[in-house]
Design a protein around this motif. Structure first.
Motif, PDB file in Angstrom:
ATOM      1  N   LEU A 111     -16.617  59.137  -2.490  1.00  0.00           N
ATOM      2  CA  LEU A 111     -16.124  60.091  -3.481  1.00  0.00           C
ATOM      3  C   LEU A 111     -14.697  59.711  -3.847  1.00  0.00           C
ATOM      4  O   LEU A 111     -13.909  59.315  -2.969  1.00  0.00           O
ATOM      5  N   LEU A 112     -14.344  59.844  -5.124  1.00  0.00           N
ATOM      6  CA  LEU A 112     -13.029  59.412  -5.598  1.00  0.00           C
ATOM      7  C   LEU A 112     -12.423  60.451  -6.533  1.00  0.00           C
ATOM      8  O   LEU A 112     -13.140  61.161  -7.239  1.00  0.00           O
ATOM      9  N   SER A 113     -11.088  60.501  -6.543  1.00  0.00           N
ATOM     10  CA  SER A 113     -10.360  61.370  -7.462  1.00  0.00           C
ATOM     11  C   SER A 113      -9.055  60.708  -7.847  1.00  0.00           C
ATOM     12  O   SER A 113      -8.450  59.998  -7.034  1.00  0.00           O
ATOM     13  N   ASN A 114      -8.605  60.952  -9.083  1.00  0.00           N
ATOM     14  CA  ASN A 114      -7.268  60.497  -9.421  1.00  0.00           C
ATOM     15  C   ASN A 114      -6.245  61.521  -8.942  1.00  0.00           C
ATOM     16  O   ASN A 114      -6.599  62.617  -8.483  1.00  0.00           O
ATOM     17  N   ILE A 120     -12.957  62.165 -11.694  1.00  0.00           N
ATOM     18  CA  ILE A 120     -13.583  61.955 -10.390  1.00  0.00           C
ATOM     19  C   ILE A 120     -14.694  60.924 -10.509  1.00  0.00           C
ATOM     20  O   ILE A 120     -15.180  60.610 -11.600  1.00  0.00           O
ATOM     21  N   GLY A 121     -15.086  60.416  -9.347  1.00  0.00           N
ATOM     22  CA  GLY A 121     -16.192  59.472  -9.293  1.00  0.00           C
ATOM     23  C   GLY A 121     -16.962  59.636  -8.003  1.00  0.00           C
ATOM     24  O   GLY A 121     -16.465  60.194  -7.021  1.00  0.00           O
ATOM     25  N   MET A 158     -14.786  58.271   2.242  1.00  0.00           N
ATOM     26  CA  MET A 158     -16.044  57.630   2.621  1.00  0.00           C
ATOM     27  C   MET A 158     -16.851  58.573   3.490  1.00  0.00           C
ATOM     28  O   MET A 158     -16.398  59.002   4.561  1.00  0.00           O
ATOM     29  N   GLY A 159     -18.042  58.924   3.045  1.00  0.00           N
ATOM     30  CA  GLY A 159     -18.864  59.897   3.730  1.00  0.00           C
ATOM     31  C   GLY A 159     -19.736  59.306   4.819  1.00  0.00           C
ATOM     32  O   GLY A 159     -19.581  58.142   5.213  1.00  0.00           O
ATOM     33  N   PRO A 160     -20.687  60.089   5.321  1.00  0.00           N
ATOM     34  CA  PRO A 160     -21.551  59.641   6.419  1.00  0.00           C
ATOM     35  C   PRO A 160     -22.397  58.431   6.028  1.00  0.00           C
ATOM     36  O   PRO A 160     -23.015  58.406   4.955  1.00  0.00           O
ATOM     37  N   ALA A 161     -22.410  57.436   6.903  1.00  0.00           N
ATOM     38  CA  ALA A 161     -23.174  56.210   6.659  1.00  0.00           C
ATOM     39  C   ALA A 161     -23.495  55.565   8.001  1.00  0.00           C
ATOM     40  O   ALA A 161     -22.994  55.986   9.049  1.00  0.00           O
TER      41      ALA A 161
END
Length: 253
Positions: A111-114, A120-121, A158-161
Motif C-alpha cells: 500500500l502506498l500514499s504520497n 494512493i496506490g 508491506m502487508g502480510p506475505a
C-alpha cells in the motif's frame, strides 16, 4: 470481521486495513472470510463475505483480476474500460472514497500514499511482478496523478506475505532477479544448506530494493508471515486450496 490496521505514518486522510481469514461464513478450506471469487468457494458465501467487508469501507472496493503482471488500473483506464473486474495487478487513485483492494494468500500486498494524502496506490507483488516492475509502474502512475509529488515523498507499507523463513525458490528465480539488476543478491537470497540450487527468498527485501529503485525510501511493515500464521492468514504455499484476504486503502472525503 477481524482486520489489521497498518502501522505507518500515513496522512490523516488515508485509511487502510487488511482482512484476516476470521469472521466470515465460508467453510473449510476457505474458512471463513474468503474474499476471492476465483478459488472454488461457494459464490454465495463469497458475496456474503464481501458484504461483511462493505460495512468497514466507504464504497465497494475496486476488485482486480490479478494476473502476476505489471498493469496498473487508473481512474482514466477504469473509465475507458468499464467491464469488471479490471485486469491489473495494481491500482492508483486520487478520488476520495474510492477503495483500492489487493487480494493475496502469500504474494506481497503493498500500500502506498504520497505525503499530503492526495494520491494512493495498492500493488500485488509476487516475485514475478516484483522482478518485472509492478512497484515501479505503480509509483509512476501515482506521480501522474499529482504533479507536485515526487517518489521521495511517497511512503509504502508491506502487508502480510510469505516470509523469508518460508519462501523456498530455485535457481530460476534467483537468475531472473540477476537479469533484472537486483542490487543485493546476498541479502535477498539465502542458500539452503545441503540443498544445492535451493534458496530462501526475502520477498520483503526484494520489494524494498524495487521501491528504492523507484525512488521510494520510506517503507514500513514486512513482519507478518502468511505461512507461519495459519490462524490469521490464508496461504497458498502452505495449504494449496485456500481463500484470499484483502489489503485495502482509501482517501477519506
Amino acid at each position: 470481521m477481524n482486520a489489521i490496521k497498518p502501522t505507518w505514518p500515513a496522512p490523516g486522510a488515508i485509511h487502510a486495513l487488511v482482512t484476516t481469514r476470521q469472521g466470515g461464513v465460508s467453510h473449510s478450506p476457505y474458512d471463513t472470510l474468503n474474499l476471492g471469487d476465483h478459488v472454488g468457494d461457494d459464490p454465495a458465501r463469497v458475496i456474503a463475505n464481501r458484504q461483511l467487508l462493505r460495512a468497514y469501507v466507504p464504497a465497494e472496493p475496486i476488485w482486480l483480476k490479478q494476473t502476476h503482471r505489471i498493469q496498473v488500473s487508473t481512474p482514466d483506464t477504469r473509465t475507458q474500460f468499464s467491464s469488471k473486474p479490471y485486469e491489473a495487478d495494481a491500482a492508483v487513485t486520487n478520488i476520495p472514497d474510492e477503495v483500492l483492494a489487493i487480494m493475496t494468500a502469500d504474494c506481497l500486498p503493498v500500500l502506498l500514499s504520497n505525503a499530503d494524502g492526495t494520491v494512493i496506490g495498492a500493488a500485488h507483488a509476487g516475485w514475478r511482478g516484483l522482478c518485472d516492475g509492478v512497484l515501479e509502474n505503480t509509483v509512476s502512475e501515482m506521480l501522474k496523478l499529482s504533479h507536485q509529488s515526487s517518489a521521495a515523498n511517497i511512503i509504502a507499507w508491506m502487508g502480510p506475505a510469505i516470509g523469508p523463513e518460508s519462501f523456498e525458490v530455485g535457481e530460476d528465480v534467483v537468475g531472473r532477479f540477476q537479469e533484472c539488476g537486483l542490487h543485493d543478491m546476498k541479502q535477498c537470497f539465502l542458500p539452503i544448506s545441503n540443498r544445492p540450487g535451493k534458496y530462501l527468498a526475502d520477498l520483503y527485501q526484494l520489494a524494498r530494493d524495487r521501491l528504492k529503485r523507484a525512488g521510494v525510501e520510506s517503507t514500513f511493515g514486512g513482519d507478518l508471515c502468511t505461512v507461519l500464521d495459519q490462524g490469521q492468514f490464508f496461504s497458498y504455499r502452505r495449504d494449496g486450496v485456500t481463500g484470499r484476504f484483502a489489503s485495502l486503502i482509501w482517501i477519506s472525503s
